[in-house]
Design a protein around this motif. Structure first.
Motif, short mmCIF file in Angstrom:
data_model
loop_
_atom_site.label_atom_id
_atom_site.label_comp_id
_atom_site.label_asym_id
_atom_site.label_seq_id
_atom_site.Cartn_x
_atom_site.Cartn_y
_atom_site.Cartn_z
N SER A 4 3.69 16.12 7.42
CA SER A 4 5.08 16.51 8.25
C SER A 4 6.21 16.07 7.41
O SER A 4 7.28 16.26 7.21
N ILE A 5 5.94 14.20 7.29
CA ILE A 5 7.01 13.84 6.40
C ILE A 5 7.64 14.41 5.21
O ILE A 5 8.60 14.37 4.71
N PHE A 6 6.59 14.76 4.31
CA PHE A 6 6.02 15.27 3.29
C PHE A 6 6.67 16.94 2.95
O PHE A 6 6.99 17.33 1.66
N THR A 7 6.41 17.33 3.35
CA THR A 7 5.89 18.76 3.39
C THR A 7 6.25 19.55 4.79
O THR A 7 5.86 19.46 6.10
N ASN A 8 7.01 21.42 4.92
CA ASN A 8 6.80 22.31 5.88
C ASN A 8 5.81 22.76 6.09
O ASN A 8 5.48 23.63 7.18
N ASP A 9 4.88 22.69 4.69
CA ASP A 9 4.24 23.96 5.03
C ASP A 9 3.21 23.48 5.55
O ASP A 9 2.26 22.80 5.88
N MET A 10 3.03 24.44 6.67
CA MET A 10 1.36 24.38 7.94
C MET A 10 0.32 24.21 7.55
O MET A 10 -0.41 23.81 7.90
N ASP A 11 0.07 24.90 6.50
CA ASP A 11 -1.26 25.34 5.66
C ASP A 11 -1.85 24.54 4.94
O ASP A 11 -2.44 24.08 5.03
N LEU A 12 -0.81 23.63 3.59
CA LEU A 12 -1.10 22.27 3.57
C LEU A 12 -0.62 21.52 4.61
O LEU A 12 -2.40 20.27 3.86
N ILE A 13 -0.34 20.91 5.62
CA ILE A 13 -0.48 19.81 6.81
C ILE A 13 -2.40 19.84 6.86
O ILE A 13 -3.22 19.48 7.16
N ALA A 14 -2.24 21.39 7.35
CA ALA A 14 -3.88 21.63 7.88
C ALA A 14 -4.27 20.97 7.31
O ALA A 14 -5.25 20.56 7.10
N TYR A 15 -4.81 21.76 5.55
CA TYR A 15 -5.31 20.97 4.86
C TYR A 15 -5.76 19.62 4.66
O TYR A 15 -7.01 18.98 4.44
N THR A 16 -4.24 19.15 5.27
CA THR A 16 -4.64 17.03 4.53
C THR A 16 -4.77 16.48 5.15
O THR A 16 -5.65 15.50 5.68
N ASN A 17 -5.06 17.48 6.85
CA ASN A 17 -5.93 16.75 8.08
C ASN A 17 -6.76 15.60 6.95
O ASN A 17 -7.43 14.42 7.80
N LYS A 18 -7.85 16.75 6.80
CA LYS A 18 -9.22 16.02 6.85
C LYS A 18 -9.24 14.72 5.77
O LYS A 18 -9.70 14.16 5.71
N SER A 19 -9.10 15.23 4.74
CA SER A 19 -7.94 14.74 3.47
C SER A 19 -7.51 13.23 3.45
O SER A 19 -7.90 12.36 3.13
N MET A 20 -6.52 13.36 3.86
CA MET A 20 -5.87 12.29 4.78
C MET A 20 -7.17 11.51 5.51
O MET A 20 -6.89 10.24 4.63
N ARG A 21 -7.42 11.28 6.68
CA ARG A 21 -8.15 11.13 7.28
C ARG A 21 -9.86 9.73 5.98
O ARG A 21 -10.35 9.04 6.12
N VAL A 22 -10.30 10.90 5.45
CA VAL A 22 -11.51 10.50 4.62
C VAL A 22 -10.92 9.53 3.05
O VAL A 22 -10.99 7.92 3.32
N TYR A 23 -9.76 10.51 2.74
CA TYR A 23 -9.22 9.54 1.96
C TYR A 23 -8.94 7.79 2.31
O TYR A 23 -8.66 6.49 1.74
N LEU A 24 -8.05 7.45 3.78
CA LEU A 24 -8.17 6.52 4.39
C LEU A 24 -8.63 5.34 5.38
O LEU A 24 -7.56 4.84 5.86
N ALA A 25 -9.84 6.11 5.12
CA ALA A 25 -10.69 6.26 5.97
C ALA A 25 -11.10 4.10 5.91
O ALA A 25 -10.50 3.60 6.85
N MET A 26 -11.34 3.66 5.11
CA MET A 26 -10.94 2.29 4.84
C MET A 26 -10.01 0.82 4.24
O MET A 26 -9.96 -0.15 4.12
N LEU A 27 -8.52 1.82 5.02
CA LEU A 27 -7.35 0.96 5.02
C LEU A 27 -7.39 0.65 6.14
O LEU A 27 -6.71 -0.71 6.37
N LEU A 28 -8.12 0.40 7.25
CA LEU A 28 -8.43 -0.06 8.47
C LEU A 28 -8.27 -1.59 8.08
O LEU A 28 -8.14 -2.25 8.75
N ILE A 29 -9.38 -2.02 7.01
CA ILE A 29 -9.32 -2.97 6.46
C ILE A 29 -8.99 -3.64 5.42
O ILE A 29 -9.61 -4.93 4.45
N TYR A 30 -8.08 -2.85 4.42
CA TYR A 30 -7.28 -2.86 3.40
C TYR A 30 -6.17 -3.99 4.00
O TYR A 30 -6.09 -5.16 3.18
N GLY A 31 -5.84 -4.38 4.82
CA GLY A 31 -5.48 -5.43 4.70
C GLY A 31 -5.78 -7.19 4.45
O GLY A 31 -5.08 -7.90 3.94
N ILE A 32 -7.29 -7.60 4.23
CA ILE A 32 -7.65 -8.66 4.12
C ILE A 32 -7.94 -8.98 2.69
O ILE A 32 -7.50 -9.68 2.10
N GLN A 33 -8.09 -7.46 1.85
CA GLN A 33 -8.53 -7.32 0.15
C GLN A 33 -6.57 -8.02 -0.03
O GLN A 33 -6.40 -9.09 -0.70
#
Length: 119
Positions: free
Chosen positions: A53-82
């Motif tokens: 929601s920082i980048f858009t007000n479109d609720m459909d896009l926000i809902a669509y982004t929820n799963k994609s963001m979780r998948v795309y950023l899943a390994m961000l947890l350990i990105y700090g090591i790299q």
């Protein structure tokens, strides 16, 4: 990318060319980067809609982004090591171009196989 650029910015500021300072700083840098990547990961996993929601007000896009963001950023947890290790190698004049070669040799064939399935 907005989220992932925060950590390289942190480590670029912690790249002294003095090897003794690099050694003393690395542990603090590693802890900071892992903590930072964990915090960003946690926010994105718990509330991806708030981030979207920082980048858009479109609720459909926000809902669509929820799963994609979780998948795309899943390994961000350990990105700090790299990030901490990669930039410390640079500070120690031990840059590793082999990592780029491995990345190309991995992603190139994977994309080729995927691309052929699209035809």
């Amino acid at each position: 990318m907005f989220v992932m650029l925060l950590l390289p910015g942190l480590v670029q500021g912690a790249q002294p060319k003095n090897i003794d300072r690099v050694k003393k700083t690395f542990r603090l840098l590693l802890i900071s980067c892992v903590s930072g990547s964990f915090l960003i990961w946690l926010i994105c996993m718990i509330s991806p809609a708030a981030v979207s929601s920082i980048f858009t007000n479109d609720m459909d896009l926000i809902a669509y982004t929820n799963k994609s963001m979780r998948v795309y950023l899943a390994m961000l947890l350990i990105y700090g090591i790299q990030v901490a290790c990669q930039y410390s190698f640079v500070a120690l004049d031990q840059a590793e171009p082999i990592a780029d070669m491995i990345a190309v040799c991995t992603t190139g064939p994977m994309f080729y196989v995927y691309y052929r399935k699209l035809e």
